[in-house]
Write a protein that holds these residues in place. Structure first.
Motif, PDB file in Angstrom:
ATOM      1  N   GLU B  85     -11.472 -23.982 -79.533  1.00 27.01           N
ATOM      2  CA  GLU B  85     -11.030 -23.450 -80.833  1.00 27.01           C
ATOM      3  C   GLU B  85     -10.902 -24.635 -81.772  1.00 27.01           C
ATOM      4  OE1 GLU B  85      -7.341 -21.395 -80.449  1.00 27.01           O
ATOM      5  OE2 GLU B  85      -8.053 -20.230 -78.732  1.00 27.01           O
ATOM      6  N   ARG B  86     -11.600 -24.529 -82.870  1.00 25.00           N
ATOM      7  CA  ARG B  86     -11.643 -25.694 -83.747  1.00 25.00           C
ATOM      8  C   ARG B  86     -11.148 -25.318 -85.143  1.00 25.00           C
ATOM      9  NH1 ARG B  86     -14.501 -30.435 -84.684  1.00 25.00           N
ATOM     10  NH2 ARG B  86     -13.254 -31.319 -86.385  1.00 25.00           N
ATOM     11  N   HIS B  87     -10.209 -26.090 -85.629  1.00 26.39           N
ATOM     12  CA  HIS B  87      -9.756 -26.000 -87.012  1.00 26.39           C
ATOM     13  C   HIS B  87      -9.974 -27.372 -87.639  1.00 26.39           C
ATOM     14  CE1 HIS B  87      -7.985 -22.202 -85.781  1.00 26.39           C
ATOM     15  NE2 HIS B  87      -7.456 -22.845 -84.756  1.00 26.39           N
ATOM     16  N   GLU B  88      -9.707 -27.473 -88.906  1.00 29.73           N
ATOM     17  CA  GLU B  88     -10.039 -28.719 -89.601  1.00 29.73           C
ATOM     18  C   GLU B  88      -9.401 -29.939 -88.930  1.00 29.73           C
ATOM     19  OE1 GLU B  88      -9.301 -28.664 -93.754  1.00 29.73           O
ATOM     20  OE2 GLU B  88      -9.708 -30.804 -93.998  1.00 29.73           O
ATOM     21  N   ASP B  89      -8.113 -29.832 -88.639  1.00 33.14           N
ATOM     22  CA  ASP B  89      -7.398 -30.982 -88.078  1.00 33.14           C
ATOM     23  C   ASP B  89      -6.844 -30.699 -86.695  1.00 33.14           C
ATOM     24  OD1 ASP B  89      -7.818 -32.854 -90.062  1.00 33.14           O
ATOM     25  OD2 ASP B  89      -6.148 -32.096 -91.277  1.00 33.14           O
ATOM     26  N   GLU B  90      -7.444 -29.752 -86.023  1.00 33.74           N
ATOM     27  CA  GLU B  90      -6.928 -29.392 -84.701  1.00 33.74           C
ATOM     28  C   GLU B  90      -8.057 -28.903 -83.808  1.00 33.74           C
ATOM     29  OE1 GLU B  90      -3.005 -27.065 -83.386  1.00 33.74           O
ATOM     30  OE2 GLU B  90      -4.594 -25.681 -84.030  1.00 33.74           O
ATOM     31  N   LEU B  91      -7.970 -29.288 -82.550  1.00 29.72           N
ATOM     32  CA  LEU B  91      -8.909 -28.815 -81.536  1.00 29.72           C
ATOM     33  C   LEU B  91      -8.081 -28.325 -80.345  1.00 29.72           C
ATOM     34  CD1 LEU B  91     -11.731 -28.622 -80.121  1.00 29.72           C
ATOM     35  CD2 LEU B  91     -11.387 -31.005 -79.411  1.00 29.72           C
ATOM     36  N   VAL B  92      -8.315 -27.082 -79.949  1.00 33.85           N
ATOM     37  CA  VAL B  92      -7.636 -26.539 -78.778  1.00 33.85           C
ATOM     38  C   VAL B  92      -8.702 -26.216 -77.733  1.00 33.85           C
ATOM     39  CG1 VAL B  92      -6.175 -24.684 -77.865  1.00 33.85           C
ATOM     40  CG2 VAL B  92      -5.764 -25.590 -80.169  1.00 33.85           C
ATOM     41  N   VAL B  93      -8.476 -26.682 -76.516  1.00 38.32           N
ATOM     42  CA  VAL B  93      -9.428 -26.450 -75.425  1.00 38.32           C
ATOM     43  C   VAL B  93      -8.700 -25.668 -74.331  1.00 38.32           C
ATOM     44  CG1 VAL B  93     -11.068 -27.511 -73.828  1.00 38.32           C
ATOM     45  CG2 VAL B  93     -10.448 -28.698 -75.952  1.00 38.32           C
ATOM     46  N   ARG B  94      -9.254 -24.508 -74.017  1.00 37.10           N
ATOM     47  CA  ARG B  94      -8.675 -23.671 -72.954  1.00 37.10           C
ATOM     48  C   ARG B  94      -9.630 -23.702 -71.764  1.00 37.10           C
ATOM     49  NH1 ARG B  94      -4.660 -20.652 -75.467  1.00 37.10           N
ATOM     50  NH2 ARG B  94      -4.874 -20.658 -77.753  1.00 37.10           N
ATOM     51  N   VAL B  95      -9.145 -24.267 -70.671  1.00 35.44           N
ATOM     52  CA  VAL B  95      -9.965 -24.393 -69.469  1.00 35.44           C
ATOM     53  C   VAL B  95      -9.435 -23.414 -68.426  1.00 35.44           C
ATOM     54  CG1 VAL B  95     -10.845 -25.980 -67.707  1.00 35.44           C
ATOM     55  CG2 VAL B  95     -10.316 -26.825 -70.005  1.00 35.44           C
ATOM     56  N   ALA B  96     -10.296 -22.500 -68.002  1.00 33.06           N
ATOM     57  CA  ALA B  96      -9.854 -21.428 -67.099  1.00 33.06           C
ATOM     58  C   ALA B  96      -9.405 -21.966 -65.750  1.00 33.06           C
ATOM     59  CB  ALA B  96     -10.984 -20.415 -66.915  1.00 33.06           C
ATOM     60  N   ALA B  97     -10.092 -22.984 -65.258  1.00 36.59           N
ATOM     61  CA  ALA B  97      -9.721 -23.636 -63.993  1.00 36.59           C
ATOM     62  C   ALA B  97     -10.334 -25.029 -63.999  1.00 36.59           C
ATOM     63  CB  ALA B  97     -10.234 -22.848 -62.786  1.00 36.59           C
ATOM     64  N   CYS B  98      -9.528 -26.021 -63.642  1.00 33.53           N
ATOM     65  CA  CYS B  98     -10.057 -27.393 -63.636  1.00 33.53           C
ATOM     66  C   CYS B  98     -11.139 -27.496 -62.557  1.00 33.53           C
ATOM     67  CB  CYS B  98      -8.941 -28.389 -63.352  1.00 33.53           C
ATOM     68  SG  CYS B  98      -9.557 -30.070 -63.107  1.00 33.53           S
ATOM     69  N   PRO B  99     -12.342 -27.905 -62.930  1.00 32.27           N
ATOM     70  CA  PRO B  99     -13.419 -27.977 -61.930  1.00 32.27           C
ATOM     71  C   PRO B  99     -13.138 -28.997 -60.836  1.00 32.27           C
ATOM     72  CG  PRO B  99     -14.123 -28.896 -64.036  1.00 32.27           C
ATOM     73  CD  PRO B  99     -12.801 -28.267 -64.276  1.00 32.27           C
ATOM     74  N   ALA B 100     -12.380 -30.040 -61.153  1.00 33.25           N
ATOM     75  CA  ALA B 100     -12.034 -31.034 -60.132  1.00 33.25           C
ATOM     76  C   ALA B 100     -11.083 -30.424 -59.103  1.00 33.25           C
ATOM     77  CB  ALA B 100     -11.398 -32.257 -60.795  1.00 33.25           C
ATOM     78  N   VAL B 101     -10.065 -29.739 -59.604  1.00 30.81           N
ATOM     79  CA  VAL B 101      -9.089 -29.101 -58.703  1.00 30.81           C
ATOM     80  C   VAL B 101      -9.786 -28.024 -57.870  1.00 30.81           C
ATOM     81  CG1 VAL B 101      -7.008 -27.659 -58.614  1.00 30.81           C
ATOM     82  CG2 VAL B 101      -7.124 -29.611 -60.188  1.00 30.81           C
ATOM     83  N   ARG B 102     -10.636 -27.253 -58.522  1.00 32.33           N
ATOM     84  CA  ARG B 102     -11.350 -26.195 -57.796  1.00 32.33           C
ATOM     85  C   ARG B 102     -12.191 -26.780 -56.659  1.00 32.33           C
ATOM     86  NH1 ARG B 102     -14.783 -23.135 -61.763  1.00 32.33           N
ATOM     87  NH2 ARG B 102     -16.129 -24.937 -61.514  1.00 32.33           N
ATOM     88  N   HIS B 103     -12.897 -27.849 -56.959  1.00 34.69           N
ATOM     89  CA  HIS B 103     -13.733 -28.480 -55.929  1.00 34.69           C
ATOM     90  C   HIS B 103     -12.876 -29.008 -54.780  1.00 34.69           C
ATOM     91  CE1 HIS B 103     -17.220 -30.472 -54.195  1.00 34.69           C
ATOM     92  NE2 HIS B 103     -16.445 -31.536 -54.011  1.00 34.69           N
ATOM     93  N   MET B 104     -11.784 -29.653 -55.123  1.00 33.67           N
ATOM     94  CA  MET B 104     -10.924 -30.214 -54.066  1.00 33.67           C
ATOM     95  C   MET B 104     -10.333 -29.114 -53.197  1.00 33.67           C
ATOM     96  SD  MET B 104      -9.033 -33.529 -55.716  1.00 33.67           S
ATOM     97  CE  MET B 104      -8.592 -32.868 -57.307  1.00 33.67           C
ATOM     98  N   ARG B 105      -9.915 -28.026 -53.837  1.00 32.44           N
ATOM     99  CA  ARG B 105      -9.367 -26.900 -53.049  1.00 32.44           C
ATOM    100  C   ARG B 105     -10.440 -26.338 -52.120  1.00 32.44           C
ATOM    101  NH1 ARG B 105      -4.154 -27.631 -53.942  1.00 32.44           N
ATOM    102  NH2 ARG B 105      -3.427 -27.319 -56.070  1.00 32.44           N
ATOM    103  N   GLU B 106     -11.650 -26.194 -52.635  1.00 32.73           N
ATOM    104  CA  GLU B 106     -12.738 -25.642 -51.813  1.00 32.73           C
ATOM    105  C   GLU B 106     -13.078 -26.548 -50.630  1.00 32.73           C
ATOM    106  OE1 GLU B 106     -15.076 -23.291 -55.441  1.00 32.73           O
ATOM    107  OE2 GLU B 106     -15.955 -25.113 -54.595  1.00 32.73           O
ATOM    108  N   ARG B 107     -13.015 -27.853 -50.880  1.00 34.18           N
ATOM    109  CA  ARG B 107     -13.402 -28.818 -49.839  1.00 34.18           C
ATOM    110  C   ARG B 107     -12.252 -29.211 -48.930  1.00 34.18           C
ATOM    111  NH1 ARG B 107     -16.166 -31.062 -47.658  1.00 34.18           N
ATOM    112  NH2 ARG B 107     -16.945 -33.049 -48.400  1.00 34.18           N
TER     113      ARG B 107
END
Lengths: 165, 155
Positions: B85-107
């Protein structure tokens, strides 16, 4: 987050941090810790498959790391060798002009894999003499005692799945 | 008995070894256990300040466009579901699941208690010396789901 593609400089910085906080002993202790707790795949593959476990392990990791290498397995001779023509990790570190790699970065490969392989009955030789060019050579050789043990006729129940080429 | 040879060149494969997340987590855990929480944050800050120096320079020069491009590429490489989500002076990033954490949990790799600092501390360091600031608004330790906000500092 730090993507896995930026891991190598993060790893190098970790070694620098550990040396700053606890000297070289802290870096080496961490490498031993990593061998004990993280490299379980290699240990299990070699326990299960013998020297072929090295082939199975590095076939996976070196391809994912997009390394430039030649790898050879000779089960009869009991040897496994990697000739690294361009190490993706050290090569990457050498390409950056805005960060200074940890001065002894490549030695972690000597400590980690030696920790795993020597207790399992293998000699481990690692030639670091060209690591400043991102080249190295790794040789794993089954110890003589292990060779003769494997040369003995195996029980039929355990020999049925063994390949013979 | 088998004799095998494999020859590969760098261009034969894509550089993506996700098990590195497990090694980084192991390092963070070791650092915390032996030298304390602050050592972890100092390490990650120092790494981000030096390694991402060119990105920080871009952030100063081009503003949030540079950071958004970096984060989009990062999450695309890792195959994560991230909404920007991008506004002039703001950026918001919504990550559904951290890919690093997901990989570590799987492995089956342990996820270090301070692993979220690879987002929180690194993001703050990226903004150091720039007109922007970073905040990890939401972080789920199980999945690594997060909401990250970057905005221009108030005068």
């Amino acid at each position: 987050m730090i993507p896995c593609t930026d891991f190598i400089p993060a790893y190098s910085e970790l070694f620098k941090t550990l040396e700053r906080l606890g000297g070289v002993a802290a870096v080496e202790d961490f490498w031993h810790h990593l061998a004990r707790t993280y490299l379980t795949d290699l240990r299990e593959l070699v326990r299960t498959h013998g020297i072929r476990g090295c082939w199975l392990y590095w076939s996976h990791t070196l391809n994912e790391e997009a390394a430039d290498f030649t790898m050879e397995l000779d089960e009869a001779a009991g040897t496994f060798e990697i000739r690294m023509h361009r190490c993706p990790s050290k090569g990457r570190l050498l390409e950056f002009d805005h960060i200074e790699p940890y001065h002894d970065y490549c030695r972690h490969c000597d400590v980690l894999y030696r920790d795993i392989l020597e207790p399992l009955g293998f000699e481990y030789t690692y030639d670091l003499s060209h690591c400043d060019e991102a080249r190295c050579r790794l040789l794993v050789r089954r110890r003589a005692a292990e060779q003769s043990r494997e040369a003995e006729p195996a029980l039929p129940s355990t020999d049925s799945g063994r390949e013979s080429h | 008995m088998t004799k095998l040879v494999m020859r590969r060149r760098a261009a034969d494969n894509r550089y993506l070894h996700k098990d590195f997340h497990g090694a980084l987590s192991c390092g963070i855990g070791y650092l915390q256990e032996h030298f304390g929480e602050d050592a972890v944050r100092q390490y990650l800050r120092r790494f981000a300040l030096t390694y991402y120096a060119p990105l920080r320079e871009q952030l100063r020069a081009r503003g949030l466009d540079a950071l958004e491009a970096h984060l989009r590429e990062l999450y695309e490489i890792e195959g994560a579901n991230a909404v920007f989500e991008r506004h002039e002076d703001e950026l918001v990033v919504r990550v559904a699941a951290c890919p690093a954490v997901r990989h570590m949990r799987e492995r089956g790799f342990p996820v270090a208690p301070l692993f979220h600092e690879t987002t929180a501390t690194v993001n703050r360091a990226l903004c150091e010396g720039t007109p922007f600031e970073a905040e990890l608004v939401v972080y789920d330790r199980t999945t690594g789901r997060s909401v990250q906000r970057f905005r221009r500092r108030s005068a």
